[in-house]
Design a protein around this motif. Sequence first.
Motif, PDB file in Angstrom:
ATOM      1  N   ALA A  96       0.838  -1.206   0.000  1.00 28.66           N
ATOM      2  CA  ALA A  96       0.000   0.000   0.000  1.00 28.66           C
ATOM      3  C   ALA A  96       0.871   1.254   0.000  1.00 28.66           C
ATOM      4  CB  ALA A  96      -0.924  -0.015   1.215  1.00 28.66           C
ATOM      5  N   ALA A  97       1.973   1.217   0.761  1.00 24.47           N
ATOM      6  CA  ALA A  97       2.890   2.358   0.780  1.00 24.47           C
ATOM      7  C   ALA A  97       3.514   2.584  -0.591  1.00 24.47           C
ATOM      8  CB  ALA A  97       3.977   2.129   1.827  1.00 24.47           C
ATOM      9  N   HIS A  98       3.785   1.503  -1.308  1.00 22.62           N
ATOM     10  CA  HIS A  98       4.338   1.601  -2.665  1.00 22.62           C
ATOM     11  C   HIS A  98       3.349   2.319  -3.581  1.00 22.62           C
ATOM     12  CE1 HIS A  98       6.528   0.201  -6.273  1.00 22.62           C
ATOM     13  NE2 HIS A  98       5.331  -0.047  -6.783  1.00 22.62           N
ATOM     14  N   VAL A  99       2.072   1.960  -3.499  1.00 16.24           N
ATOM     15  CA  VAL A  99       1.043   2.629  -4.309  1.00 16.24           C
ATOM     16  C   VAL A  99       0.966   4.100  -3.944  1.00 16.24           C
ATOM     17  CG1 VAL A  99      -1.426   2.720  -4.818  1.00 16.24           C
ATOM     18  CG2 VAL A  99      -0.279   0.500  -4.625  1.00 16.24           C
ATOM     19  N   ASN A 116       2.185  -2.986 -24.903  1.00 21.95           N
ATOM     20  CA  ASN A 116       0.933  -3.058 -25.640  1.00 21.95           C
ATOM     21  C   ASN A 116      -0.270  -2.703 -24.765  1.00 21.95           C
ATOM     22  OD1 ASN A 116       2.997  -5.127 -26.370  1.00 21.95           O
ATOM     23  ND2 ASN A 116       1.819  -5.155 -28.266  1.00 21.95           N
ATOM     24  N   THR A 117      -0.232  -3.115 -23.501  1.00 22.24           N
ATOM     25  CA  THR A 117      -1.362  -2.884 -22.604  1.00 22.24           C
ATOM     26  C   THR A 117      -1.003  -2.029 -21.413  1.00 22.24           C
ATOM     27  OG1 THR A 117      -0.872  -4.886 -21.322  1.00 22.24           O
ATOM     28  CG2 THR A 117      -2.336  -5.126 -23.213  1.00 22.24           C
ATOM     29  N   ARG A 118       0.283  -1.706 -21.229  1.00 27.93           N
ATOM     30  CA  ARG A 118       0.806  -0.900 -20.127  1.00 27.93           C
ATOM     31  C   ARG A 118       0.535  -1.551 -18.779  1.00 27.93           C
ATOM     32  NH1 ARG A 118      -2.568   3.974 -20.993  1.00 27.93           N
ATOM     33  NH2 ARG A 118      -1.307   5.040 -19.461  1.00 27.93           N
ATOM     34  N   SER A 119       0.405  -2.853 -18.766  1.00 30.61           N
ATOM     35  CA  SER A 119       0.140  -3.575 -17.526  1.00 30.61           C
ATOM     36  C   SER A 119       1.423  -4.213 -17.011  1.00 30.61           C
ATOM     37  CB  SER A 119      -0.918  -4.653 -17.757  1.00 30.61           C
ATOM     38  OG  SER A 119      -0.513  -5.524 -18.804  1.00 30.61           O
ATOM     39  N   PRO A 120       1.547  -4.391 -15.683  1.00 34.08           N
ATOM     40  CA  PRO A 120       2.747  -5.039 -15.146  1.00 34.08           C
ATOM     41  C   PRO A 120       2.781  -6.507 -15.532  1.00 34.08           C
ATOM     42  CG  PRO A 120       1.130  -4.689 -13.418  1.00 34.08           C
ATOM     43  CD  PRO A 120       0.611  -3.983 -14.631  1.00 34.08           C
ATOM     44  N   VAL A 121       3.986  -7.043 -15.656  1.00 30.78           N
ATOM     45  CA  VAL A 121       4.146  -8.441 -16.035  1.00 30.78           C
ATOM     46  C   VAL A 121       5.439  -8.951 -15.421  1.00 30.78           C
ATOM     47  CG1 VAL A 121       5.302  -7.802 -18.198  1.00 30.78           C
ATOM     48  CG2 VAL A 121       4.245 -10.048 -17.992  1.00 30.78           C
ATOM     49  N   THR A 122       5.428 -10.189 -14.949  1.00 32.18           N
ATOM     50  CA  THR A 122       6.634 -10.755 -14.366  1.00 32.18           C
ATOM     51  C   THR A 122       7.563 -11.243 -15.463  1.00 32.18           C
ATOM     52  OG1 THR A 122       5.716 -12.991 -14.198  1.00 32.18           O
ATOM     53  CG2 THR A 122       5.326 -11.497 -12.337  1.00 32.18           C
ATOM     54  N   THR A 123       8.854 -11.315 -15.135  1.00 29.52           N
ATOM     55  CA  THR A 123       9.809 -11.814 -16.122  1.00 29.52           C
ATOM     56  C   THR A 123       9.537 -13.277 -16.446  1.00 29.52           C
ATOM     57  OG1 THR A 123      11.319 -12.228 -14.275  1.00 29.52           O
ATOM     58  CG2 THR A 123      11.643 -10.206 -15.527  1.00 29.52           C
ATOM     59  N   GLY A 124       8.950 -14.003 -15.495  1.00 31.23           N
ATOM     60  CA  GLY A 124       8.599 -15.390 -15.776  1.00 31.23           C
ATOM     61  C   GLY A 124       7.562 -15.498 -16.883  1.00 31.23           C
ATOM     62  N   GLN A 125       6.567 -14.587 -16.867  1.00 35.61           N
ATOM     63  CA  GLN A 125       5.560 -14.601 -17.921  1.00 35.61           C
ATOM     64  C   GLN A 125       6.174 -14.218 -19.258  1.00 35.61           C
ATOM     65  OE1 GLN A 125       1.694 -15.118 -17.901  1.00 35.61           O
ATOM     66  NE2 GLN A 125       2.832 -15.612 -19.749  1.00 35.61           N
ATOM     67  N   VAL A 126       7.075 -13.249 -19.251  1.00 34.71           N
ATOM     68  CA  VAL A 126       7.740 -12.857 -20.496  1.00 34.71           C
ATOM     69  C   VAL A 126       8.519 -14.027 -21.075  1.00 34.71           C
ATOM     70  CG1 VAL A 126       9.472 -11.327 -21.502  1.00 34.71           C
ATOM     71  CG2 VAL A 126       7.847 -10.419 -19.836  1.00 34.71           C
ATOM     72  N   ARG A 127       9.222 -14.774 -20.211  1.00 29.75           N
ATOM     73  CA  ARG A 127       9.969 -15.945 -20.686  1.00 29.75           C
ATOM     74  C   ARG A 127       9.039 -16.968 -21.326  1.00 29.75           C
ATOM     75  NH1 ARG A 127      13.120 -15.103 -15.923  1.00 29.75           N
ATOM     76  NH2 ARG A 127      11.734 -16.479 -14.741  1.00 29.75           N
ATOM     77  N   ASP A 128       7.863 -17.162 -20.719  1.00 28.91           N
ATOM     78  CA  ASP A 128       6.905 -18.112 -21.287  1.00 28.91           C
ATOM     79  C   ASP A 128       6.465 -17.680 -22.675  1.00 28.91           C
ATOM     80  OD1 ASP A 128       7.066 -19.622 -19.016  1.00 28.91           O
ATOM     81  OD2 ASP A 128       5.170 -18.909 -18.148  1.00 28.91           O
ATOM     82  N   GLN A 164      -4.903   2.762 -14.474  1.00 31.47           N
ATOM     83  CA  GLN A 164      -3.541   2.935 -13.975  1.00 31.47           C
ATOM     84  C   GLN A 164      -3.429   2.484 -12.521  1.00 31.47           C
ATOM     85  OE1 GLN A 164      -3.308   7.149 -14.966  1.00 31.47           O
ATOM     86  NE2 GLN A 164      -1.616   6.746 -16.367  1.00 31.47           N
ATOM     87  N   VAL A 165      -4.446   2.810 -11.718  1.00 37.20           N
ATOM     88  CA  VAL A 165      -4.439   2.384 -10.311  1.00 37.20           C
ATOM     89  C   VAL A 165      -4.449   0.864 -10.220  1.00 37.20           C
ATOM     90  CG1 VAL A 165      -5.718   2.421  -8.139  1.00 37.20           C
ATOM     91  CG2 VAL A 165      -5.546   4.501  -9.512  1.00 37.20           C
ATOM     92  N   ASP A 166      -5.308   0.235 -11.014  1.00 39.81           N
ATOM     93  CA  ASP A 166      -5.391  -1.228 -10.986  1.00 39.81           C
ATOM     94  C   ASP A 166      -4.052  -1.857 -11.350  1.00 39.81           C
ATOM     95  OD1 ASP A 166      -8.035  -1.075 -10.268  1.00 39.81           O
ATOM     96  OD2 ASP A 166      -8.811  -1.373 -12.299  1.00 39.81           O
ATOM     97  N   ARG A 167      -3.392  -1.301 -12.364  1.00 43.94           N
ATOM     98  CA  ARG A 167      -2.102  -1.850 -12.771  1.00 43.94           C
ATOM     99  C   ARG A 167      -1.057  -1.653 -11.680  1.00 43.94           C
ATOM    100  NH1 ARG A 167      -3.729   0.210 -18.008  1.00 43.94           N
ATOM    101  NH2 ARG A 167      -2.666   2.169 -17.629  1.00 43.94           N
ATOM    102  N   LEU A 168      -1.097  -0.493 -11.008  1.00 40.38           N
ATOM    103  CA  LEU A 168      -0.135  -0.224  -9.940  1.00 40.38           C
ATOM    104  C   LEU A 168      -0.372  -1.146  -8.748  1.00 40.38           C
ATOM    105  CD1 LEU A 168       2.211   1.472  -8.954  1.00 40.38           C
ATOM    106  CD2 LEU A 168       0.580   3.205  -8.187  1.00 40.38           C
ATOM    107  N   VAL A 169      -1.634  -1.425  -8.440  1.00 40.42           N
ATOM    108  CA  VAL A 169      -1.952  -2.355  -7.357  1.00 40.42           C
ATOM    109  C   VAL A 169      -1.434  -3.753  -7.693  1.00 40.42           C
ATOM    110  CG1 VAL A 169      -3.857  -3.550  -6.188  1.00 40.42           C
ATOM    111  CG2 VAL A 169      -3.925  -1.063  -6.461  1.00 40.42           C
ATOM    112  N   GLU A 170      -1.621  -4.183  -8.944  1.00 39.72           N
ATOM    113  CA  GLU A 170      -1.116  -5.490  -9.367  1.00 39.72           C
ATOM    114  C   GLU A 170       0.407  -5.542  -9.258  1.00 39.72           C
ATOM    115  OE1 GLU A 170      -2.480  -6.311 -13.278  1.00 39.72           O
ATOM    116  OE2 GLU A 170      -4.600  -6.160 -12.762  1.00 39.72           O
TER     117      GLU A 170
END
Length: 444
Positions: A138-141, A301-313, A156-162
């Motif tokens: 929460a402090a990060h947001v 493409n979507t400006r959403s956060p993504v883990t490096t694991g998903q990118v590798r997949d 943008q808020v939803d993406r930051l929360v994720e």
Amino acid sequence: MTTHPHPHRSTAELLGSVRAEAALRRDSEVREARDIVAWAGLNTVQESADAATISDGYVDTGVPIAGEGAPLVSEFALMELCAVLGRSTVGGRDYVGKVLETAHRLPSIWEAVLAGRVPVWRALKIAEGTRLLPADAAAHVDRHLATFAATCTFAQVDRLVEEALARFDPTAAEQRRREAADGRRFDVHTHDAGTEGTVAVDGILDTADALDLDAAISDRARELADLGCDASRDVRRSMAAGDLARGNQPLGLDTRSLVPHEHGSTTKDPTSRKRRTVDLHVHVTDTALTTDGETIGRLGNTRSPVTTGQVRDWCGTPGTTVIVRPVIDLTGHEPVEAYEIPDRHRRHVQLRDPHCAFPHCQRRATRCDLDHATPHAAGGSTCPCNLVPLCRSHHRAKTHSTWGYTVLDPGQYLWTSPHGHQFLVDHHGTCTLDRLDHRQTHRR
């Protein structure tokens, strides 16, 4: 018959009155929120069994109305407050919980609320997304929204929360990702087919699969237009989906997938398929290089956060092509003489200004026109420093009305409305300035 209670008041006077009333309403909402926080300080409990909790419909979740670090509020005392507020107990506890979430776990946003920079309703919408986060998440947001909470979109808020959840509770984030993947589906509602001859289609796909599908349908829809189809874009996209279902690919075939026949003719290899192209803008920080475990990226493409694991997949999918683009210096200048805007300039402006530059507009720059701030015919250069993203409606307003702007610096714009109201737009969002005399001239 329509009546006009103030027939002699001008548009400018009415705008000033509406603005004053809105300011009074905002002040009242801030005072109420401040009083609720003070009330909570006098009505706390020590035992969670006596505390008010969030209810999911008729089910008590057992989760306090505000997140970790906020005070536990007496359930019975809260019932009285809800009645005084004129709200139901369920609706009131949700409202009070979000006020306490903002005041105790989002201090930067709360300070902006008290100062009148962020409306109460917007702060509460942000708090709704952070209530279930760990305290450090929460402090990060709060830190990241401190300067533009007043203008950020809720997407943008939803993406930051994720992103915060993935950074500070990666186990929970991975569990959510797996649960979301298990919920993928694709439905063709043939049972709803009627005499009109259409059916509805909907689904939930993997992001990369969805982007591939959207690109394929868009390509085919454009090809149909080139072939003379005069149907609307939406109709052509629906036709393109049918073509893809029947295996009718766009005419621009990759010759490497053609199979020769003994008589010299060729057909497309049925085992070949379109190669996936992964086009990523990767932002790497010093913390990304030194932090153990999963690093958080952002999908351009979507400006959403993504883990490096998903990118590798995604990149590991057979037939994938990975494009590495050079870093663009957003302070650089590369003027060209032509009126047409090169792709590299377009990417430059879209990275510098992610949205339409009009006050409060959140239309993505990738879907905007690029306006020459100083017209090309008047000597303005085709250079990123003279190009401004404007969505079509706001581009028309700037061209055909007395709305106007001045470029203070690349990415920073001073707008003046037809009746002299001024707005400063930059990477922090939109700031409303004191009204000028509407007779003051301003740049078109």
